[in-house]
Scaffold this motif. Sequence first.
Motif, short mmCIF file in Angstrom:
data_model
loop_
_atom_site.label_atom_id
_atom_site.label_comp_id
_atom_site.label_asym_id
_atom_site.label_seq_id
_atom_site.Cartn_x
_atom_site.Cartn_y
_atom_site.Cartn_z
N ASN A 227 34.56 -3.60 0.87
CA ASN A 227 35.53 -3.48 1.95
C ASN A 227 35.37 -2.12 2.64
OD1 ASN A 227 37.91 -3.05 3.48
ND2 ASN A 227 39.02 -4.52 2.21
N VAL A 228 35.12 -2.14 3.93
CA VAL A 228 34.97 -0.89 4.69
C VAL A 228 36.24 -0.06 4.63
CG1 VAL A 228 34.41 0.13 6.93
CG2 VAL A 228 33.32 -2.00 6.24
N GLY A 229 37.39 -0.73 4.62
CA GLY A 229 38.66 -0.01 4.57
C GLY A 229 38.78 0.87 3.36
N ASP A 230 38.26 0.41 2.22
CA ASP A 230 38.31 1.23 1.00
C ASP A 230 37.47 2.50 1.17
OD1 ASP A 230 39.88 -0.69 -0.20
OD2 ASP A 230 38.20 -1.67 -1.22
N VAL A 231 36.33 2.37 1.83
CA VAL A 231 35.47 3.53 2.07
C VAL A 231 36.18 4.55 2.95
CG1 VAL A 231 33.26 4.31 2.97
CG2 VAL A 231 33.42 2.08 1.86
N ILE B 229 31.24 7.12 -3.37
CA ILE B 229 31.58 5.81 -2.80
C ILE B 229 30.30 5.04 -2.53
CG2 ILE B 229 32.83 4.60 -0.99
CD1 ILE B 229 34.36 7.20 -0.44
N ASP B 230 30.10 3.94 -3.24
CA ASP B 230 28.91 3.10 -3.11
C ASP B 230 29.17 2.03 -2.05
OD1 ASP B 230 26.80 1.32 -3.44
OD2 ASP B 230 26.77 1.49 -5.61
N ILE B 231 28.36 2.05 -0.97
CA ILE B 231 28.60 1.13 0.15
C ILE B 231 27.63 -0.04 0.19
CG2 ILE B 231 29.53 3.01 1.56
CD1 ILE B 231 26.85 2.94 3.13
N MET B 232 26.76 -0.17 -0.79
CA MET B 232 25.66 -1.12 -0.69
C MET B 232 26.07 -2.58 -0.87
SD MET B 232 23.17 0.54 0.42
CE MET B 232 21.75 -0.53 0.20
N ARG B 233 27.31 -2.86 -1.21
CA ARG B 233 27.79 -4.25 -1.28
C ARG B 233 28.57 -4.67 -0.04
NH1 ARG B 233 29.19 -6.22 -7.42
NH2 ARG B 233 27.20 -5.60 -8.35
N ILE B 234 28.59 -3.82 0.97
CA ILE B 234 29.28 -4.16 2.22
C ILE B 234 28.29 -4.89 3.12
CG2 ILE B 234 30.52 -3.26 4.21
CD1 ILE B 234 31.37 -0.90 2.48
N LYS B 235 28.50 -6.19 3.32
CA LYS B 235 27.51 -7.03 3.99
C LYS B 235 27.26 -6.61 5.43
CE LYS B 235 28.33 -11.13 1.13
NZ LYS B 235 28.78 -12.55 1.11
N GLU B 236 28.28 -6.17 6.12
CA GLU B 236 28.10 -5.84 7.54
C GLU B 236 27.18 -4.63 7.73
OE1 GLU B 236 31.65 -3.51 9.39
OE2 GLU B 236 32.50 -4.87 7.89
N PHE B 237 27.00 -3.84 6.69
CA PHE B 237 26.11 -2.68 6.78
C PHE B 237 24.66 -3.03 6.49
CE2 PHE B 237 29.70 0.51 5.60
CZ PHE B 237 30.22 0.38 6.88
N ARG B 238 24.39 -4.27 6.12
CA ARG B 238 23.02 -4.64 5.73
C ARG B 238 22.29 -5.37 6.85
NH1 ARG B 238 22.21 -4.46 0.21
NH2 ARG B 238 20.03 -4.48 0.85
N GLN B 239 22.76 -5.22 8.09
CA GLN B 239 22.22 -6.00 9.21
C GLN B 239 21.30 -5.16 10.10
OE1 GLN B 239 22.99 -9.31 9.29
NE2 GLN B 239 24.14 -8.87 7.42
N ILE B 240 20.26 -5.83 10.61
CA ILE B 240 19.43 -5.30 11.69
C ILE B 240 19.67 -6.23 12.88
CG2 ILE B 240 17.13 -4.72 12.51
CD1 ILE B 240 16.27 -4.58 9.55
N GLU B 241 20.22 -5.70 13.95
CA GLU B 241 20.59 -6.53 15.10
C GLU B 241 19.83 -6.07 16.34
OE1 GLU B 241 24.58 -7.89 17.63
OE2 GLU B 241 24.73 -6.40 16.03
N ARG B 242 19.09 -6.99 16.91
CA ARG B 242 18.39 -6.68 18.16
C ARG B 242 19.24 -7.10 19.35
NH1 ARG B 242 12.06 -7.91 19.77
NH2 ARG B 242 12.20 -7.13 21.91
N LYS B 243 19.54 -6.15 20.20
CA LYS B 243 20.30 -6.42 21.42
C LYS B 243 19.37 -6.32 22.62
CE LYS B 243 24.71 -5.00 19.48
NZ LYS B 243 25.96 -4.20 19.67
N ALA B 244 19.94 -6.40 23.81
CA ALA B 244 19.11 -6.43 25.01
C ALA B 244 18.26 -5.17 25.15
CB ALA B 244 19.98 -6.63 26.25
N ASP B 245 18.86 -4.00 24.91
CA ASP B 245 18.16 -2.74 25.16
C ASP B 245 18.07 -1.83 23.95
OD1 ASP B 245 17.72 -3.22 27.97
OD2 ASP B 245 19.87 -2.88 28.25
#
Length: 271
Positions: free
Chosen positions: A13-17, A52-68
């Motif tokens: 949970n990001v809120g916990d961090v 604080i270990d953040i490696m189980r937060i799924k939203e932080f494990r993304q690579i997102e390609r946007k337009a620019d």
Amino acid sequence: MKPAAFDYLRTENVGDVLEGLTQEGGNARVLAGGQSLMAMLNMRLAKPKLLIDIMRIKEFRQIERKADAVVIGAGVRQAELLAWPDLAEALPLVALALPWVGHMQTRSRGTICGSLAHADPSAEMPLTLVALGGEVHLRSARRRRRVAAKDFFAGMMLTARADDELIEGISLPIVRDGRFAFREVARRHGDFAIVACAAMRTPSGVRLAVGGVADVPTARDWPRLEGSALDDALNGFAYDLDARDDVHATARYRRDLVRMIGRDLIREVLQ
């Protein structure tokens, strides 16, 4: 050595961090890959009250390609970015630099954002962030903000991140129709660079970024230069970086490397 005692928080949970960072401030450290932090803990160069270990937060494990731009989360490991199928096409400079980061074993654990948070001036990822003009995404319980690469690194292992802020990701611009080059000199492959240089062709000329010399990675933009004009520009840049002698190399040797590597890379990207 063993680290000093600390409390350990592993959360999804990001809120916990953010709550932990708000409560403990400078007494809290964020753990992602741990390739730099664990060594500092063991040598007691860092003595946090809370880890604080953040490696189980799924939203932080993304690579997102946007337009620019490409947005890389705080939990993306260096090996994961290196294996991303779009890397060479979207971020060719990063594709050139990443194989120089440590070794396969460390890249399988270390994170892109962790390297930026550590802010070693010899590291490759801070250099590429500055060369590309990327941004660091910071988040706290109070706000979210973005900091340009040139403003994020404040000194040797110092950044603009506040004690209650988390690096939640970075964005790197997709440069179309560009040419890129990267080279570094180290005692052996995988060691921190004595001097590392990244060059890219820009609409108005060329940009050269240098790491391992000044306290922060530094970029300089020039128009298309040739002959003595290029030599003079490189010489001035090499002296402006204020190189110092250390156990790895002399200041003179570092200046020579900036001039020689810089000249080769600029010619390469302007061909």
